[in-house]
Motif scaffolding. Structure first.
Motif, PDB file in Angstrom:
ATOM      1  N   ARG A 181     -38.131  52.945  63.851  1.00  0.00           N
ATOM      2  CA  ARG A 181     -39.349  53.362  63.136  1.00  0.00           C
ATOM      3  C   ARG A 181     -40.501  53.576  64.121  1.00  0.00           C
ATOM      4  O   ARG A 181     -41.271  54.534  63.993  1.00  0.00           O
ATOM      5  CB  ARG A 181     -39.736  52.325  62.079  1.00  0.00           C
ATOM      6  CG  ARG A 181     -38.776  52.277  60.895  1.00  0.00           C
ATOM      7  CD  ARG A 181     -39.379  51.494  59.744  1.00  0.00           C
ATOM      8  NE  ARG A 181     -39.575  50.076  60.083  1.00  0.00           N
ATOM      9  CZ  ARG A 181     -38.665  49.136  59.883  1.00  0.00           C
ATOM     10  NH1 ARG A 181     -37.485  49.453  59.372  1.00  0.00           N
ATOM     11  NH2 ARG A 181     -38.925  47.876  60.201  1.00  0.00           N
ATOM     12  N   MET A 184     -40.038  56.905  65.872  1.00  0.00           N
ATOM     13  CA  MET A 184     -40.361  58.041  65.019  1.00  0.00           C
ATOM     14  C   MET A 184     -41.877  58.188  64.843  1.00  0.00           C
ATOM     15  O   MET A 184     -42.398  59.313  64.808  1.00  0.00           O
ATOM     16  CB  MET A 184     -39.647  57.888  63.677  1.00  0.00           C
ATOM     17  CG  MET A 184     -38.133  57.979  63.814  1.00  0.00           C
ATOM     18  SD  MET A 184     -37.214  57.438  62.351  1.00  0.00           S
ATOM     19  CE  MET A 184     -37.442  58.818  61.258  1.00  0.00           C
ATOM     20  N   GLU A 185     -42.584  57.080  64.784  1.00  0.00           N
ATOM     21  CA  GLU A 185     -44.048  57.141  64.694  1.00  0.00           C
ATOM     22  C   GLU A 185     -44.643  57.733  65.972  1.00  0.00           C
ATOM     23  O   GLU A 185     -45.540  58.572  65.928  1.00  0.00           O
ATOM     24  CB  GLU A 185     -44.605  55.741  64.435  1.00  0.00           C
ATOM     25  CG  GLU A 185     -44.302  55.208  63.042  1.00  0.00           C
ATOM     26  CD  GLU A 185     -44.623  53.729  62.903  1.00  0.00           C
ATOM     27  OE1 GLU A 185     -45.125  53.139  63.894  1.00  0.00           O
ATOM     28  OE2 GLU A 185     -44.375  53.164  61.826  1.00  0.00           O
ATOM     29  N   SER A 188     -43.819  61.535  66.026  1.00  0.00           N
ATOM     30  CA  SER A 188     -44.660  62.284  65.098  1.00  0.00           C
ATOM     31  C   SER A 188     -46.060  62.466  65.672  1.00  0.00           C
ATOM     32  O   SER A 188     -46.651  63.546  65.598  1.00  0.00           O
ATOM     33  CB  SER A 188     -44.745  61.566  63.743  1.00  0.00           C
ATOM     34  OG  SER A 188     -43.537  61.690  63.031  1.00  0.00           O
ATOM     35  N   ASP A 198     -44.255  68.779  63.190  1.00  0.00           N
ATOM     36  CA  ASP A 198     -43.729  67.413  63.156  1.00  0.00           C
ATOM     37  C   ASP A 198     -42.371  67.422  62.469  1.00  0.00           C
ATOM     38  O   ASP A 198     -42.271  67.562  61.256  1.00  0.00           O
ATOM     39  CB  ASP A 198     -44.710  66.505  62.409  1.00  0.00           C
ATOM     40  CG  ASP A 198     -44.244  65.051  62.361  1.00  0.00           C
ATOM     41  OD1 ASP A 198     -43.174  64.747  62.926  1.00  0.00           O
ATOM     42  OD2 ASP A 198     -44.957  64.231  61.756  1.00  0.00           O
ATOM     43  N   ARG A 199     -41.336  67.251  63.254  1.00  0.00           N
ATOM     44  CA  ARG A 199     -39.989  67.265  62.671  1.00  0.00           C
ATOM     45  C   ARG A 199     -39.779  66.107  61.701  1.00  0.00           C
ATOM     46  O   ARG A 199     -39.083  66.245  60.698  1.00  0.00           O
ATOM     47  CB  ARG A 199     -38.943  67.212  63.786  1.00  0.00           C
ATOM     48  CG  ARG A 199     -38.853  68.495  64.595  1.00  0.00           C
ATOM     49  CD  ARG A 199     -37.768  68.409  65.640  1.00  0.00           C
ATOM     50  NE  ARG A 199     -37.579  69.683  66.326  1.00  0.00           N
ATOM     51  CZ  ARG A 199     -36.694  69.871  67.283  1.00  0.00           C
ATOM     52  NH1 ARG A 199     -35.913  68.875  67.683  1.00  0.00           N
ATOM     53  NH2 ARG A 199     -36.571  71.048  67.859  1.00  0.00           N
ATOM     54  N   PHE A 200     -40.394  64.972  61.993  1.00  0.00           N
ATOM     55  CA  PHE A 200     -40.177  63.815  61.128  1.00  0.00           C
ATOM     56  C   PHE A 200     -41.009  63.877  59.851  1.00  0.00           C
ATOM     57  O   PHE A 200     -40.916  62.983  59.008  1.00  0.00           O
ATOM     58  CB  PHE A 200     -40.427  62.520  61.896  1.00  0.00           C
ATOM     59  CG  PHE A 200     -39.365  62.249  62.924  1.00  0.00           C
ATOM     60  CD1 PHE A 200     -38.045  62.080  62.548  1.00  0.00           C
ATOM     61  CD2 PHE A 200     -39.673  62.190  64.267  1.00  0.00           C
ATOM     62  CE1 PHE A 200     -37.052  61.849  63.481  1.00  0.00           C
ATOM     63  CE2 PHE A 200     -38.695  61.950  65.219  1.00  0.00           C
ATOM     64  CZ  PHE A 200     -37.369  61.786  64.820  1.00  0.00           C
ATOM     65  N   GLU A 203     -38.243  65.594  55.430  1.00  0.00           N
ATOM     66  CA  GLU A 203     -37.461  64.467  54.934  1.00  0.00           C
ATOM     67  C   GLU A 203     -36.007  64.529  55.372  1.00  0.00           C
ATOM     68  O   GLU A 203     -35.411  63.500  55.717  1.00  0.00           O
ATOM     69  CB  GLU A 203     -37.542  64.417  53.403  1.00  0.00           C
ATOM     70  CG  GLU A 203     -36.792  63.219  52.808  1.00  0.00           C
ATOM     71  CD  GLU A 203     -36.740  63.266  51.291  1.00  0.00           C
ATOM     72  OE1 GLU A 203     -36.176  62.326  50.690  1.00  0.00           O
ATOM     73  OE2 GLU A 203     -37.241  64.248  50.705  1.00  0.00           O
ATOM     74  N   THR A 206     -35.541  63.121  58.902  1.00  0.00           N
ATOM     75  CA  THR A 206     -35.685  61.660  58.916  1.00  0.00           C
ATOM     76  C   THR A 206     -34.438  60.994  58.349  1.00  0.00           C
ATOM     77  O   THR A 206     -33.930  60.008  58.906  1.00  0.00           O
ATOM     78  CB  THR A 206     -36.925  61.241  58.106  1.00  0.00           C
ATOM     79  OG1 THR A 206     -38.084  61.841  58.685  1.00  0.00           O
ATOM     80  CG2 THR A 206     -37.096  59.733  58.112  1.00  0.00           C
ATOM     81  N   ARG A 207     -33.927  61.532  57.236  1.00  0.00           N
ATOM     82  CA  ARG A 207     -32.717  60.964  56.628  1.00  0.00           C
ATOM     83  C   ARG A 207     -31.505  61.160  57.530  1.00  0.00           C
ATOM     84  O   ARG A 207     -30.649  60.270  57.637  1.00  0.00           O
ATOM     85  CB  ARG A 207     -32.472  61.605  55.265  1.00  0.00           C
ATOM     86  CG  ARG A 207     -33.515  61.229  54.203  1.00  0.00           C
ATOM     87  CD  ARG A 207     -33.330  62.045  52.936  1.00  0.00           C
ATOM     88  NE  ARG A 207     -31.981  61.891  52.398  1.00  0.00           N
ATOM     89  CZ  ARG A 207     -31.373  62.805  51.646  1.00  0.00           C
ATOM     90  NH1 ARG A 207     -31.977  63.953  51.361  1.00  0.00           N
ATOM     91  NH2 ARG A 207     -30.169  62.573  51.174  1.00  0.00           N
ATOM     92  N   VAL A 209     -31.441  61.365  60.858  1.00  0.00           N
ATOM     93  CA  VAL A 209     -31.519  60.414  61.971  1.00  0.00           C
ATOM     94  C   VAL A 209     -31.137  59.011  61.492  1.00  0.00           C
ATOM     95  O   VAL A 209     -30.414  58.275  62.180  1.00  0.00           O
ATOM     96  CB  VAL A 209     -32.925  60.428  62.595  1.00  0.00           C
ATOM     97  CG1 VAL A 209     -33.116  59.250  63.542  1.00  0.00           C
ATOM     98  CG2 VAL A 209     -33.162  61.741  63.337  1.00  0.00           C
ATOM     99  N   GLY A 210     -31.602  58.642  60.296  1.00  0.00           N
ATOM    100  CA  GLY A 210     -31.245  57.337  59.753  1.00  0.00           C
ATOM    101  C   GLY A 210     -29.742  57.177  59.576  1.00  0.00           C
ATOM    102  O   GLY A 210     -29.186  56.110  59.877  1.00  0.00           O
TER     103      GLY A 210
END
Length: 354
Positions: A181, A184-185, A188, A198-200, A203, A206-207, A209-210
């Protein structure tokens, strides 16, 4: 034509075997696990399975959009794209697109060995690599030869980071969700700071990568690497690794400690850890950057373009992508103009900040 999740284990094993027979570096982006992860976050994801004598002889992962406009699986984030085919198999590209109900297939990081689609490339780009096949010490020797001051300066900054911030510690495969996290912050914030998209903020990325952070397959493992100083993260990277390639994907660092070049220190430690794991190549991806020039030992070509067959969908694909691609190419080919564009993006980003 299957959704990625509909592939049977036999088909996935055949995919892996075909990929193992390729002469190209075994990028984790070309493995079935990456396609399956994309399929869970992108409803248009599909896989065309080609059969020869009753046996699967090829796989083409792709995403299908309106009017049959297709794109390489994970386009926009995947750093290696193309079909996985039996050596010597060369289907007709237009017939393959027709069978997939595609009018076009866009790619931006097509693998160099993809003879099926390279003729449709509009541009060749450079992907920068670090070769640690002979071990980390051999890599350090290359760095000393090609840039004598770089390695000495970076290692001195690492020592200074330890003295002024706290003990330096590196974890190659960090499993702590909070560290991801944080990365990713940072990333961004970097995108916004430099005026980039901002790729992150998307959604699906982000999903994706998770999901990949939880993927543990021999040829596609999500890998979060973190550099700590004084007990807190100061730089991190999330990428994918196979048994022989570490695909460098999302690196970022804490701007508060920028003077210590924590991102460069992180990449050196990643190279050292990768070599210890038997990984021979770190692929830093396309796109020129000063840190890549400092760290690289070589380059690989990748291609951007669109394979098409006649029809309205192909014309719409051209109108949607080609003018922007040509504009970007024009700017990239002129260093002074590219520098001005970068400064303009950063200035616009500062104006947008509250």
């Amino acid at each position: 034509m299957l959704r990625p999740g509909e592939l049977g284990e036999g088909e996935r094993e055949r995919w892996r075997a075909l990929r193992a027979a390729s002469r190209s570096p075994r990028s984790p982006f070309m493995e079935p696990e990456f396609t399956e992860a994309v399929g869970r976050v992108r409803p248009g994801a599909r896989v065309a399975v080609l059969y020869e004598g009753g046996e699967a002889a090829g796989f083409l992962p792709y995403e299908r959009g309106p009017l049959g406009q297709g794109r390489a699986i994970g386009l926009g984030v995947s750093d290696c794209q193309g079909a996985v085919l039996r050596p010597g198999l060369a289907p007709d590209p237009r017939q393959l697109l027709r069978a997939c109900s595609l009018s076009s297939l866009a790619f931006d990081n097509l693998e160099a060995e993809q003879g099926l689609f390279v003729p449709y490339a509009a541009e060749e780009h450079t992907s920068y690599v670090i070769d640690v096949e002979k071990g980390y010490e051999a890599y350090e020797s290359v760095l000393r030869a090609q840039s004598p001051k770089f390695l000495k300066t970076t290692l001195a900054k690492e020592r200074r980071l330890g003295r002024q911030v706290g003990d330096v510690r590196f974890v190659f495969d960090e499993r702590e969700p909070a560290a991801l996290r944080t990365l990713m912050e940072w990333k961004s914030a970097q995108y916004r700071r430099t005026g980039r998209r901002d790729r992150f903020a998307q959604e699906w990325i982000t999903r994706l990568v998770g999901r990949l952070a939880e993927t543990r397959a021999p040829q596609c493992t999500g890998t979060l690497s973190v550099l700590y100083a004084g007990g807190r993260p100061v730089a991190a990277h999330f990428g994918l690794r196979s048994a022989s390639v570490l695909a460098c994907w999302f690196p970022a660092y804490d701007p508060e400690v920028a003077k210590f070049s924590p991102g460069l220190v992180l990449h050196l430690r990643m190279a050292e850890a990768a070599a210890a794991e038997g990984i021979g190549l770190l692929d830093m991806g396309r796109g020129a950057a000063e840190y890549k020039d400092s760290l690289k030992t070589g380059e690989l070509p990748v291609y951007e373009g669109t394979a098409t067959r006649p029809g309205a969908g192909a014309a719409l694909q051209w109108l949607g992508r080609e003018p922007a691609r040509r504009a970007h190419s024009f700017v990239r080919g002129r260093p002074r103009l590219a520098s001005l564009a970068a400064r303009t993006l950063k200035g616009a980003a500062r104006l947008r900040r509250p």
